[in-house]
Design a protein around this motif. Structure first.
Motif, PDB file in Angstrom:
ATOM      1  N   THR A 174       0.690  -1.228  -0.032  1.00 18.37           N
ATOM      2  CA  THR A 174       0.081  -0.088  -0.054  1.00 18.37           C
ATOM      3  C   THR A 174       0.871   1.220  -0.092  1.00 18.37           C
ATOM      4  O   THR A 174       2.038   1.236   0.073  1.00 18.37           O
ATOM      5  CB  THR A 174      -0.972   0.055   1.291  1.00 18.37           C
ATOM      6  OG1 THR A 174       0.060   0.103   2.507  1.00 18.37           O
ATOM      7  CG2 THR A 174      -1.701  -1.266   1.233  1.00 18.37           C
ATOM      8  N   VAL A 175       0.254   2.422  -0.375  1.00 18.25           N
ATOM      9  CA  VAL A 175       1.107   3.551  -0.285  1.00 18.25           C
ATOM     10  C   VAL A 175       1.652   3.681   1.284  1.00 18.25           C
ATOM     11  O   VAL A 175       2.783   4.193   1.188  1.00 18.25           O
ATOM     12  CB  VAL A 175       0.228   4.784  -0.671  1.00 18.25           C
ATOM     13  CG1 VAL A 175       0.917   5.985  -0.530  1.00 18.25           C
ATOM     14  CG2 VAL A 175      -0.372   4.743  -1.941  1.00 18.25           C
ATOM     15  N   ASP A 176       1.006   3.676   2.003  1.00 22.02           N
ATOM     16  CA  ASP A 176       1.706   3.754   3.478  1.00 22.02           C
ATOM     17  C   ASP A 176       2.780   2.747   3.630  1.00 22.02           C
ATOM     18  O   ASP A 176       3.714   3.232   4.386  1.00 22.02           O
ATOM     19  CB  ASP A 176       0.497   3.646   4.478  1.00 22.02           C
ATOM     20  CG  ASP A 176      -0.523   4.796   4.556  1.00 22.02           C
ATOM     21  OD1 ASP A 176      -0.155   5.837   4.295  1.00 22.02           O
ATOM     22  OD2 ASP A 176      -1.650   4.503   5.174  1.00 22.02           O
ATOM     23  N   GLU A 177       2.469   1.553   3.439  1.00 27.23           N
ATOM     24  CA  GLU A 177       3.686   0.602   3.375  1.00 27.23           C
ATOM     25  C   GLU A 177       4.738   1.129   2.554  1.00 27.23           C
ATOM     26  O   GLU A 177       6.079   1.023   3.040  1.00 27.23           O
ATOM     27  CB  GLU A 177       3.361  -0.839   2.964  1.00 27.23           C
ATOM     28  CG  GLU A 177       2.187  -1.451   3.972  1.00 27.23           C
ATOM     29  CD  GLU A 177       1.717  -2.708   3.386  1.00 27.23           C
ATOM     30  OE1 GLU A 177       1.234  -3.581   4.394  1.00 27.23           O
ATOM     31  OE2 GLU A 177       1.649  -2.738   2.172  1.00 27.23           O
ATOM     32  N   THR A 237       8.537   2.046   4.061  1.00 27.07           N
ATOM     33  CA  THR A 237       9.896   1.351   3.282  1.00 27.07           C
ATOM     34  C   THR A 237      10.843   2.409   3.065  1.00 27.07           C
ATOM     35  O   THR A 237      12.045   2.686   3.396  1.00 27.07           O
ATOM     36  CB  THR A 237       9.545   0.660   2.292  1.00 27.07           C
ATOM     37  OG1 THR A 237       8.614  -0.290   2.736  1.00 27.07           O
ATOM     38  CG2 THR A 237      10.622  -0.082   1.409  1.00 27.07           C
ATOM     39  N   TYR A 238      10.450   3.567   2.260  1.00 23.10           N
ATOM     40  CA  TYR A 238      11.441   4.540   1.982  1.00 23.10           C
ATOM     41  C   TYR A 238      11.930   5.303   2.988  1.00 23.10           C
ATOM     42  O   TYR A 238      12.926   5.979   2.989  1.00 23.10           O
ATOM     43  CB  TYR A 238      10.859   5.283   0.712  1.00 23.10           C
ATOM     44  CG  TYR A 238      11.097   4.358  -0.459  1.00 23.10           C
ATOM     45  CD1 TYR A 238      12.157   4.408  -1.305  1.00 23.10           C
ATOM     46  CD2 TYR A 238      10.137   3.482  -0.997  1.00 23.10           C
ATOM     47  CE1 TYR A 238      12.298   3.500  -2.160  1.00 23.10           C
ATOM     48  CE2 TYR A 238      10.161   2.799  -1.952  1.00 23.10           C
ATOM     49  CZ  TYR A 238      11.204   2.781  -2.804  1.00 23.10           C
ATOM     50  OH  TYR A 238      11.460   2.251  -3.859  1.00 23.10           O
ATOM     51  N   ASN A 289       6.632  11.656   2.181  1.00 25.20           N
ATOM     52  CA  ASN A 289       5.311  11.767   3.012  1.00 25.20           C
ATOM     53  C   ASN A 289       4.312  12.286   1.897  1.00 25.20           C
ATOM     54  O   ASN A 289       3.313  11.862   1.913  1.00 25.20           O
ATOM     55  CB  ASN A 289       5.320  12.433   4.031  1.00 25.20           C
ATOM     56  CG  ASN A 289       6.226  11.631   5.432  1.00 25.20           C
ATOM     57  OD1 ASN A 289       6.361  10.442   5.369  1.00 25.20           O
ATOM     58  ND2 ASN A 289       6.747  12.390   6.443  1.00 25.20           N
ATOM     59  N   ALA A 290       4.753  13.051   1.028  1.00 28.75           N
ATOM     60  CA  ALA A 290       3.882  13.861   0.355  1.00 28.75           C
ATOM     61  C   ALA A 290       3.643  12.755  -0.925  1.00 28.75           C
ATOM     62  O   ALA A 290       2.652  13.135  -1.760  1.00 28.75           O
ATOM     63  CB  ALA A 290       4.134  15.298  -0.322  1.00 28.75           C
ATOM     64  N   ALA A 291       4.664  11.880  -1.343  1.00 24.10           N
ATOM     65  CA  ALA A 291       4.248  11.252  -2.587  1.00 24.10           C
ATOM     66  C   ALA A 291       3.387  10.034  -2.426  1.00 24.10           C
ATOM     67  O   ALA A 291       3.303   9.579  -1.566  1.00 24.10           O
ATOM     68  CB  ALA A 291       5.793  10.646  -2.765  1.00 24.10           C
ATOM     69  N   THR A 292       2.885   9.728  -3.806  1.00 17.89           N
ATOM     70  CA  THR A 292       1.867   8.755  -3.949  1.00 17.89           C
ATOM     71  C   THR A 292       2.365   7.542  -4.694  1.00 17.89           C
ATOM     72  O   THR A 292       1.696   6.473  -4.970  1.00 17.89           O
ATOM     73  CB  THR A 292       0.618   9.357  -4.357  1.00 17.89           C
ATOM     74  OG1 THR A 292       0.958  10.041  -5.678  1.00 17.89           O
ATOM     75  CG2 THR A 292      -0.036  10.183  -3.330  1.00 17.89           C
ATOM     76  N   GLU A 293       3.456   7.988  -5.457  1.00 21.35           N
ATOM     77  CA  GLU A 293       4.124   6.823  -6.320  1.00 21.35           C
ATOM     78  C   GLU A 293       5.650   6.452  -5.793  1.00 21.35           C
ATOM     79  O   GLU A 293       6.344   6.977  -5.218  1.00 21.35           O
ATOM     80  CB  GLU A 293       4.151   7.527  -7.690  1.00 21.35           C
ATOM     81  CG  GLU A 293       2.902   7.861  -8.466  1.00 21.35           C
ATOM     82  CD  GLU A 293       2.110   6.524  -8.659  1.00 21.35           C
ATOM     83  OE1 GLU A 293       2.737   5.617  -8.902  1.00 21.35           O
ATOM     84  OE2 GLU A 293       1.006   7.059  -8.907  1.00 21.35           O
ATOM     85  N   GLU A 294       5.860   5.280  -6.044  1.00 20.74           N
ATOM     86  CA  GLU A 294       7.121   4.836  -5.545  1.00 20.74           C
ATOM     87  C   GLU A 294       8.230   5.457  -6.286  1.00 20.74           C
ATOM     88  O   GLU A 294       9.508   5.724  -5.589  1.00 20.74           O
ATOM     89  CB  GLU A 294       7.241   3.349  -5.789  1.00 20.74           C
ATOM     90  CG  GLU A 294       8.611   2.659  -5.193  1.00 20.74           C
ATOM     91  CD  GLU A 294       8.712   1.043  -5.288  1.00 20.74           C
ATOM     92  OE1 GLU A 294       9.413   0.197  -4.800  1.00 20.74           O
ATOM     93  OE2 GLU A 294       7.549   0.567  -6.022  1.00 20.74           O
ATOM     94  N   THR A 295       8.270   5.783  -7.501  1.00 14.03           N
ATOM     95  CA  THR A 295       9.278   6.500  -8.198  1.00 14.03           C
ATOM     96  C   THR A 295       9.509   7.750  -7.491  1.00 14.03           C
ATOM     97  O   THR A 295      10.830   8.073  -7.380  1.00 14.03           O
ATOM     98  CB  THR A 295       8.786   6.629  -9.646  1.00 14.03           C
ATOM     99  OG1 THR A 295       8.497   5.713 -10.504  1.00 14.03           O
ATOM    100  CG2 THR A 295       9.913   7.335 -10.428  1.00 14.03           C
TER     101      THR A 295
END
Length: 508
Positions: free
Chosen positions: A325-328, A332-333, A369-375
């Motif tokens: 998920t986005v939170d996960e 991770t990052y 925290n503001a990102a929604t994409e892994e890239t």
């Protein structure tokens, strides 16, 4: 001149010399006749690609023996005995047979020799056989391999008269598709039991007169990748491993005296079962556990009438990736960013520089925290590392400042003229300069380096120039900064002004 006219003692000496030469000639043995081999060498039109023409290849010979030496060169000979002799001179040689050989005596195979039966055709052939004695012997301390690489049928070493086929006092390695056989009433191998060569193991049924090496076929791929879905368990992963979708070719453990024409797909192959060995990180998991991202290790357990076959197992590694998920992903990052910050130590930086690193870290943390994409999260971590790498350490700052201060001190020292000072005075300037350079170079802080430079500059400036010669009138204005010269200039200026005033009063 006639001999009869020579003095008598010379004639006697000449006769004696001729007699001695004749005696030596009579004693010298006659020249040995050229040695002839009892069996001539085979003539091959090409030594490259020498193979058995019976197997459909393009070889140039179908009979004879070839010895591959350890240096990669080959020797083509007529008899098995010649090949054995060459192998005895060159440890690590391989003897290839292009025709069957029957021996009426026992041949001791040299240590380190490999006998290749690859060019022996059908199962009816005995590649090496004996007429009354064991055809082959392996001495104590020796290691001998008998292989049949690439063949699809068993090539045999046998003794049809019931006497054991190989006397093994050392280490005998049997490779795939090799069979040691006696007709009846004997033992295939006498002495030490044979050992498996790489890629094979030994089958010697109790009471049997033959020993066979059986090929172990490895899978083409021993790694696979699996993208799991939420809620899947290890049971789902096992189902995937058991299908062709995993890209794994199940290995075949052949327990056969006569392999099929295609040895990789024989009939009657044993059942195989993949068993989960470990989960991600080597952890122990059960079939009911939910999948997580990581490598799962499986082992193949071949099953048959006699149970597990000789301890041979094959390992399969499956790399499982599970969607996050986005939170996960953010967590991770954030952990990756923290790990990246840990690579830098605050003690290695000046206070202002460390503050810059912390500011870059906070900027990357906010971006994750503001990102929604892994890239974007990946770019945030990479951006922090780039910014932090550009911040100089305290040691780098000090080194740069030391270079600057040394250059300035060199320039100040070069402005002094040795001719303007006494020997003692010039020695003081030089000592102050050298002491300043040493102080700058050995400084452990920028402040210490700056203090060492300032002390040197002040010490050099404090050295007085030598006094001018009273009888010499200076042709030029003294250099600015020389105290004596400045005082002289001031004195001269005052005298001139006084003289002008007196003249003016007289004129008035």
């Amino acid at each position: 001149m006639q001999i009869s006219r020579l003095p008598r003692f010379i004639r006697y000496a000449s006769a004696l010399a001729l007699a001695v030469l004749a005696l030596f000639a009579a004693m010298r043995p006659a020249a040995a006749a050229p040695a002839h081999k009892t069996e001539g060498e085979l003539s091959y039109s090409s030594h490259s690609g020498l193979t058995n023409s019976a197997d459909g290849s393009t070889g140039t010979a179908s009979t004879g023996f070839q010895v591959l030496l350890p240096d990669g060169t080959t020797r083509d000979v007529n008899t098995f005995g010649e090949a054995i002799a060459i192998a005895g001179e060159h440890r690590g040689s391989t003897i290839t047979l292009f025709e069957p050989v029957t021996l009426s005596y026992t041949v001791t195979v040299p240590d380190g020799t490999t006998i290749n039966l690859n060019s022996q055709g059908g199962v009816t052939y005995a590649a090496i056989s004996g007429s009354s004695e064991p055809p082959l012997r392996v001495e104590s301390g020796s290691t001998v391999a008998i292989v049949n690489t690439g063949a699809t049928q068993v090539a045999r070493v046998q003794n049809p008269n019931g006497v054991f086929a190989i006397e093994n006092k050392g280490t005998l390695l049997l490779g795939s598709f090799v069979q040691v056989l006696v007709a009846s009433g004997g033992t295939a191998v006498y002495g030490n039991a044979p050992q498996p060569a790489p890629g094979a193991f030994i089958v010697d049924a109790p009471g049997s007169s033959r020993v066979s090496a059986v090929q172990v076929v490895q899978p083409e791929n021993q790694t696979a990748a699996y993208s799991g879905s939420e809620g899947e368990t290890v049971v789902d992963l096992l189902a995937y491993v058991a299908t062709a979708d995993s890209g794994v070719t199940v290995p075949v453990f052949q327990l056969r005296d006569k392999p099929a024409e295609d040895p990789t797909t024989p009939s009657g192959a044993p059942d195989n079962e993949w068993v989960l060995a470990t989960g991600p990180g080597g952890a122990t998991v059960s079939d009911a556990d939910e999948l997580v991202t990581g490598d799962y290790t499986f082992t193949l357990r071949p099953q048959g009438a006699t149970g597990d076959y000789y301890g041979y197992t094959v390992t399969l590694t499956v790399s499982v990736t599970m969607p996050q998920t986005v939170d996960e992903l953010r967590e991770t990052y954030r952990q990756k960013l923290a790990h990246a910050l840990a690579a830098y130590a605050e003690a290695d930086y000046l206070a202002d520089d460390w503050a810059n690193i912390e500011a870059a870290y906070q900027q990357a943390f906010d971006a994750i925290n503001a990102a929604t994409e892994e890239t974007a999260m990946q770019e945030a971590v990479a951006g922090f590392q780039t910014a932090a790498n550009l911040v100089p350490t305290a040691a780098e700052r000090l080194a740069a400042e030391q270079q600057r201060l040394l250059a300035e001190l060199d320039q100040a020292y070069a402005a002094y003229d040795k001719a303007d000072y006494t020997a003692e005075g010039w020695a003081e300037i030089t000592a102050a300069y050298e002491q300043g350079r040493q102080g700058i170079a050995s400084a452990t802080s920028i402040a210490d380096a700056q203090a060492a430079q300032q002390a040197a500059v002040s010490a050099m400036a404090a050295v007085a120039q030598k006094p001018a010669d009273p009888g010499t009138k200076p042709d030029t204005i003294p250099a600015t900064g020389d105290p004596a010269a400045i005082a002289a200039l001031m004195g001269l200026g005052g005298s001139a002004m006084l003289a002008v005033g007196v003249v003016a009063r007289k004129r008035g």
